[in-house]
Design an enzyme around this catalytic site. Structure first.
Site: not given
Length: 272
Positions: A2-3, A57, A152, A261
């Site tokens: 779950p997020e 989370k 980033r 992912r």
């Protein structure tokens, strides 16, 4: 998973149905141990559950006596409350039995991901300190997002999954937000324009709020305290839509591995 949306839903349900009850006893799976605080579990007996806090989370269950159970469901963990779900799964990892005979049970996740810590030290735990602003908090702004992305040199999908940018975003909602914002998951994070950052911020907030309104996404193991499923997976824009027509531009949605992912996107309007 779950997020953030799913954990927020559980927090709200616990506040409604469980907060205020007093613990009669605590049982933990005998073959597993907490990473932190296992020896303090018996001290929860006789303590009232005072409140629930969410950190990305993670949930913190705050008890009388100054102790908090800091929990993470990882991929397939579930919380069930017996007053709402009489037929709970067998072999719970944690059972909090209350003085009224009801039980709050944690299923499907190893105890090593759960911590029992002093309440006043929850926010100083390393995993909490490492998080950026919660993705549904006022502190998560287009400006904070732009600042985090500017430094980033990695793909935007990978950066969104790092909780240091914004707490609570995982694989599912990263895909949904990038699709809605029209940004390719491999785009260099620092290459996004101001307009793209603003579109991404809006998309993140939109999909997280939509997911909460739909009761969360249950394409994997997430369930409510009563064991019922959420419905957001029924209205995914891109997740699990490989080979289908993009509702935005008509191209075919693809699935690839990005940042290690499974990732769904539209090569038509999410261009590199």
């Amino acid at each position: 998973m779950p997020e953030l949306p799913e954990v927020e839903i559980l927090a709200r349900e616990m506040r409604q149905h469980v907060v205020g009850r007093t613990v009669a006893s605590v049982r933990a799976a005998p073959d597993q141990t907490f990473e932190v605080g296992q020896e303090q579990l018996p001290a929860l007996a006789g303590c009232k559950l005072l409140g629930i806090r969410r950190f990305g989370k993670r949930l913190a269950l705050d008890f009388e006596g100054g102790r908090s159970l800091l929990t993470h469901l990882m991929m397939v963990g579930q919380w069930r409350y017996s007053a709402l779900a009489p037929d709970c799964p067998p072999d719970p990892r944690i059972v909090l039995e209350f003085t009224d005979g009801t039980r709050l049970c944690l299923h499907g996740v190893a105890l090593r991901y759960q911590h029992l810590v002093p309440t006043d030290q929850v926010e100083t735990q390393p995993e909490i300190q490492a998080q950026g602003p919660d993705a549904l908090s006022p502190q998560f702004t287009p400006e904070s997002l732009a600042e985090g992305l500017a430094r980033r040199a990695a793909g935007i999908k990978a950066v969104l999954l790092e909780q240091s940018l914004a707490g609570g975003i995982g694989n599912t909602y990263a895909d949904e937000a990038l699709f809605l914002a029209g940004i390719h998951p491999r785009r260099l994070a620092s290459s996004l324009t101001r307009e793209e950052v603003e579109a991404l911020h809006h998309a993140v907030v939109q999909v997280l709020q939509e997911a909460i309104e739909h009761g969360g996404a249950s394409e994997m193991a997430f369930v409510h305290l009563d064991g019922s499923k959420g419905h957001y997976q029924e209205v995914f824009r891109v997740k699990e839509r490989e080979g289908q027509t993009c509702p935005i531009c008509g191209a075919t949605i693809v699935k690839e591995k990005v940042a290690g992912r499974p990732t769904y996107y539209c090569p038509g309007h999410q261009c590199l």
